[in-house]
Design a protein around this motif. Structure first.
Motif, PDB file in Angstrom:
ATOM      1  N   PRO B  46      31.081  44.641  41.629  1.00  0.00           N
ATOM      2  CA  PRO B  46      31.803  44.001  40.535  1.00  0.00           C
ATOM      3  C   PRO B  46      30.818  43.461  39.502  1.00  0.00           C
ATOM      4  O   PRO B  46      29.743  42.987  39.871  1.00  0.00           O
ATOM      5  CB  PRO B  46      32.563  42.856  41.219  1.00  0.00           C
ATOM      6  CG  PRO B  46      31.792  42.578  42.465  1.00  0.00           C
ATOM      7  CD  PRO B  46      31.211  43.895  42.890  1.00  0.00           C
ATOM      8  N   GLN B 108      44.386  36.985  33.918  1.00  0.00           N
ATOM      9  CA  GLN B 108      43.998  36.402  35.206  1.00  0.00           C
ATOM     10  C   GLN B 108      43.351  35.027  35.125  1.00  0.00           C
ATOM     11  O   GLN B 108      43.073  34.417  36.159  1.00  0.00           O
ATOM     12  CB  GLN B 108      43.033  37.357  35.930  1.00  0.00           C
ATOM     13  CG  GLN B 108      43.646  38.710  36.226  1.00  0.00           C
ATOM     14  CD  GLN B 108      42.850  39.468  37.276  1.00  0.00           C
ATOM     15  OE1 GLN B 108      42.325  38.889  38.212  1.00  0.00           O
ATOM     16  NE2 GLN B 108      42.768  40.774  37.117  1.00  0.00           N
ATOM     17  N   ARG B 140      31.792  36.388  37.439  1.00  0.00           N
ATOM     18  CA  ARG B 140      32.236  37.724  37.834  1.00  0.00           C
ATOM     19  C   ARG B 140      33.349  38.148  36.883  1.00  0.00           C
ATOM     20  O   ARG B 140      34.319  37.408  36.685  1.00  0.00           O
ATOM     21  CB  ARG B 140      32.769  37.672  39.269  1.00  0.00           C
ATOM     22  CG  ARG B 140      33.079  38.997  39.903  1.00  0.00           C
ATOM     23  CD  ARG B 140      33.503  38.836  41.362  1.00  0.00           C
ATOM     24  NE  ARG B 140      34.746  38.095  41.498  1.00  0.00           N
ATOM     25  CZ  ARG B 140      34.871  36.841  41.919  1.00  0.00           C
ATOM     26  NH1 ARG B 140      33.815  36.151  42.282  1.00  0.00           N
ATOM     27  NH2 ARG B 140      36.046  36.242  41.976  1.00  0.00           N
ATOM     28  N   VAL B 142      36.612  39.826  36.082  1.00  0.00           N
ATOM     29  CA  VAL B 142      37.757  40.228  36.916  1.00  0.00           C
ATOM     30  C   VAL B 142      38.739  41.114  36.155  1.00  0.00           C
ATOM     31  O   VAL B 142      39.566  41.802  36.759  1.00  0.00           O
ATOM     32  CB  VAL B 142      38.484  38.992  37.499  1.00  0.00           C
ATOM     33  CG1 VAL B 142      37.563  38.253  38.476  1.00  0.00           C
ATOM     34  CG2 VAL B 142      38.977  38.053  36.402  1.00  0.00           C
TER      35      VAL B 142
END
Lengths: 178, 178
Positions: B46, B108, B140, B142
């Motif tokens: 990721p 998100q 990160r 997402v």
């Protein structure tokens, strides 16, 4: 090139725009150069830089063992050499010889300056706490050099899979930012 | 803009060239946006990104408290707004209103997407181990969004003191590099 010392306080302006760089290292009579785009400024002065290497890179072990490196900033004139350094490994290739890059003596570290690059930043490792987890070395620039003849360096910026963007026009904005 | 989902595996190609970004955060009914150039890719997938903020930045506390942000990538068309966001503080200014930036709902995270930016990367904090020492947040990605109509985004790259380089021509080199 006629290299001049460059103030450490202005180093961030060389790396902040995000150019592809050539990282040189030296250890145990060996030297190497790798192409690298994953870097960021971390502190203005003394200039701290974060460099992300893979532990599969031959330079990873050489940086770790020697504690020193030089960040060399190339321009589009040597783009083919830059891509070539990214396509080969120092484990089995003398990239200086293969791509016609000239190693020159640095002032404070054993790693060589690359003569064909318009700027060279001599660095020592400052912090290795994030090396195991992310391959992230924090290095401190201890001496900076520039070719004052290069006014608007046409640095190259990696977009992925051999695609690069070349530095274009300069603009000046009303900014209080350092 | 007509925003489309963008593969996480290709996110590095947006940040690796080193553009100035607009970082948005939201916390306790407040939202903010800051201009930031100190970032690096840390992992392909990721996608992990290192973001260096000063603890004097209003966004620092908001990022820390909310654990989320959006990395928005502007182009030269809104360069004045980008510089404006760098000249002001969210502590006393609603920068969205002041500079005419449109906050849009993210999928998100609570932090808003900026409608005027051609790419938006929704992020969650991944690692705060280097926050106290260097202000370095590892986040990160997402969810990533892009405006597919923008083919060669004219991103801006900070050289210091209001001087910016605008992304120029694209070249393709023979490269094995991802």
């Amino acid at each position: 090139m006629s290299r001049q010392s460059f103030p450490l306080s202005r180093v961030y302006g060389l790396l902040e725009p995000g150019p592809v760089v050539l990282l040189t290292t030296a250890h145990s009579g060996q030297r190497n150069v790798m192409t690298l785009s994953w870097h960021t400024m971390i502190e203005f002065e003394p200039p701290l830089v974060g460099l992300v290497l893979s532990n599969r890179d031959h330079s990873f072990g050489m940086l770790q063992a020697s504690g020193e490196c030089v960040i060399n900033i190339p321009t589009v004139e040597i783009a083919d050499k830059v891509a070539g350094c990214g396509n080969t490994s120092g484990a089995d290739t003398d990239k200086f010889a293969m791509f016609g890059l000239t190693p020159e003596l640095a002032a404070q570290v054993a790693a060589p300056l690359i003569g064909e690059c318009y700027a060279n930043l001599e660095c020592r490792i400052h912090d290795t706490d994030m090396v195991n987890k992310y391959g992230l070395f924090v290095v401190r620039v201890v001496q900076a050099w520039i070719d004052p003849a290069v006014e608007n360096p046409r640095t190259i910026h990696h977009l992925g899979y051999g695609n690069f963007m070349v530095a274009g026009e300069r603009i000046k904005l009303d900014s209080k930012m350092k």
